[in-house]
Design a protein around this motif. Structure first.
Motif, PDB file in Angstrom:
ATOM      1  N   GLY A  60       0.770  -1.232   0.000  1.00 36.88           N
ATOM      2  CA  GLY A  60       0.000   0.000   0.000  1.00 36.88           C
ATOM      3  C   GLY A  60       0.805   1.289   0.000  1.00 36.88           C
ATOM      4  N   SER A 295      -8.464  -2.417  -2.363  1.00 37.59           N
ATOM      5  CA  SER A 295      -8.325  -3.597  -1.509  1.00 37.59           C
ATOM      6  C   SER A 295      -8.769  -4.848  -2.257  1.00 37.59           C
ATOM      7  CB  SER A 295      -9.165  -3.443  -0.234  1.00 37.59           C
ATOM      8  OG  SER A 295      -8.572  -2.527   0.650  1.00 37.59           O
ATOM      9  N   GLY A 429      -3.957   4.469  -0.284  1.00 35.09           N
ATOM     10  CA  GLY A 429      -2.927   3.999   0.637  1.00 35.09           C
ATOM     11  C   GLY A 429      -3.505   3.616   1.988  1.00 35.09           C
ATOM     12  N   THR A 432      -5.574   0.250   1.462  1.00 29.62           N
ATOM     13  CA  THR A 432      -4.792  -0.957   1.172  1.00 29.62           C
ATOM     14  C   THR A 432      -3.839  -1.320   2.305  1.00 29.62           C
ATOM     15  OG1 THR A 432      -3.193   0.412  -0.067  1.00 29.62           O
ATOM     16  CG2 THR A 432      -4.908  -0.702  -1.334  1.00 29.62           C
TER      17      THR A 432
END
Length: 503
Positions: A60, A295, A429, A432
């Motif tokens: 991420g 995700s 970011g 994830t």
């Protein structure tokens, strides 16, 4: 009485189409990186002997790094031009991909992610801005959706790369997967050299003659080219009688031509209309990522493992289907944006995402409670993941970039779009890098119930704050958002007056 002839629909401008395709192809690097890491991280973990937390950060962190590139790209593109910024993005990502592929340890791999992230941020911001600035109004939605098309194509390539190289030795397979990402930027940088510069950037630089020539090639008619040039000059504050000859350069203050002072107009002293535009762009990018799309893309093998697919080959094979679903649905969206409009697609997309997430979460909850894996549950998990990414790609995926690149005024466009891209990468970011920890805390089913709630809130936001922009010129956007703000203010005042009368 004779009826007036129906207006003739303009023919597709193939020069503008070619320019938009070449510019948008720089977005391949983002899709490829996100998808290839979904398979590579399984082998990286075994080869480098690292923890789940380190894998989560590795996967991420590129989105956080790309914020730097997204914000820098706005000012860079105002300074050196849109085209040169695309070449710079390709060079940076090429360096990062090679560094990752040759990394001997986790520290060097993380450094490669940092470099690649800067390149991703540049590419993510500049491609839709360039496409919006060369496209005629009649096909701007179609052409500006191409960056998302190529993001999805990159996702598909990443999944195919995972599947193709997974049979190599574990110390080699993930390195080949990541190194292949260095190939597209070489060809893309070479192709960009044959593209014209954005006409709107040329006008800001005072190069009116060059801008006029580009507009002649990218407009549907000569009359439209003249109108677009006049509107751009007016937006840039250039007198209408300024010479249009190719060898004449208008005198533009450096502060204006290099985008200085824009941050103050956007963040410190925005007008009510600019504030509304910025809120719409940031909110749209927030909900695009907070609803969990990255995700699902990044951790597809993990989701399929939880659903009941045991072997890595089965998991990676199922992710290829996800890539095909995303890519095919985005192609459908490109042809509908200028026919159906932004709002209907966006609201339908968000509704489909909510339904898919709720179904996927319920299926995963059923799988968690069963001792033996039921075939129906595995199939339904796969199908609902495909419908989720398909719903995303047919509306919210491309429209976030189309909308953010077209609603800002000319003087604020590059740096305003860069703020939108930064919000997109920040949320990607955050989502994830928290997914593995989140599903361990509230279960994988609970994670998707949470994403469904966010997507529902997004639907309400889109309905309230995003007006239809189909068919409007870029120079009309301030007027459009100003009218929307006036209408909403009037509705609030009427409602307040009715309430007083009832009292």
């Amino acid at each position: 009485m004779e009826q007036a002839p129906a207006p003739v629909k303009p023919r597709r401008n193939y020069y503008a189409l070619g320019c938009s395709i070449l510019a948008s192809m720089t977005s391949i690097v983002l899709g490829y990186d996100v998808a290839v890491m979904s398979g590579a991280n399984m082998f990286i973990k075994d080869d480098l002997k690292i923890s789940d937390t380190q894998i989560e950060i590795l996967a991420g962190i590129i989105n956080i790094y790309s914020i730097i590139g997204s914000i820098a790209a706005g000012r860079t593109s105002d300074w050196i031009g849109r085209r040169n910024t695309m070449i710079l993005a390709c060079a940076i990502f090429f360096t990062g991909a090679l560094t990752m592929g040759l990394a001997p340890n986790y520290a060097v791999l993380m450094f490669g992610r940092f470099v690649a992230g800067i390149g991703v941020g540049y590419a993510l911001m500049i491609a839709p801005v360039y496409a919006a600035e060369v496209a005629p109004s009649s096909s701007r939605g179609f052409l500006t959706s191409f960056p998302e098309v190529f993001i999805n194509f990159g996702v598909l390539l990443g999944y195919v790369s995972n599947f193709a190289f997974s049979g190599l030795p574990k110390h080699l397979n993930w390195r080949v997967m990541l190194s292949v990402g260095a190939v597209p930027p070489v060809f893309l940088a070479a192709a960009v050299l044959f593209m014209p510069e954005s006409p709107r950037w040329l006008v800001i630089q005072g190069r009116i003659g060059e801008a006029k020539e580009v507009l002649r090639k990218t407009s549907d008619t000569p009359a439209e080219a003249e109108l677009r040039l006049a509107a751009i000059k007016e937006a840039a504050g250039i007198p209408m009688d300024c010479a249009d000859d190719d060898d004449v350069v208008a005198s533009i203050p450096k502060r204006q031509s290099r985008g200085e002072g824009v941050w103050k107009e956007l963040l410190l002293r925005p007008t009510p209309v600019v504030r509304r535009i910025l809120f719409a762009a940031l909110g749209l990018q927030f909900f695009q990522q907070a609803s969990g799309i990255d995700s699902v893309v990044l951790y597809s093998p993990t989701i399929f493992k939880k659903a009941g697919l045991r072997s890595k080959t089965q998991q990676l094979g199922a992710t290829v289907a996800v890539g095909f679903s995303k890519t095919s649905c985005i192609l459908v969206a490109t042809f509908l944006l200028d026919r159906v409009g932004r709002r209907p697609l966006l609201l339908s997309s968000a509704g489909g995402m909510v339904a898919s997430l709720l179904t996927l979460a319920s299926c995963l909850r059923a799988v968690e409670r069963q001792e033996e894996v039921a075939t129906w549950a595995v199939v339904l998990c796969i199908v609902t993941e495909l419908t989720f990414v398909g719903s995303f790609s047919i509306g919210l995926g491309p429209i976030a970039w189309v909308y953010s690149s077209e609603i800002f005024p000319l003087r604020l466009r590059a740096q305003g779009a860069s703020l939108g891209a930064a919000m997109n990468r920040l949320m990607s970011g955050a989502v994830t890098m928290s997914f593995l920890s989140l599903y361990k805390a509230i279960s994988i089913a609970g994670s998707f119930y949470l994403y469904a709630g966010v997507a529902s809130a997004g639907w309400v936001f889109f309905y309230v704050f995003l007006p239809e922009t189909r068919g409007r010129s870029l120079e009309d956007m301030e007027e459009l958002f100003g009218k929307e703000a006036t209408i909403q203010k009037g509705e609030i005042e009427i409602a307040h007056g009715d309430a007083k009368a009832n009292d």
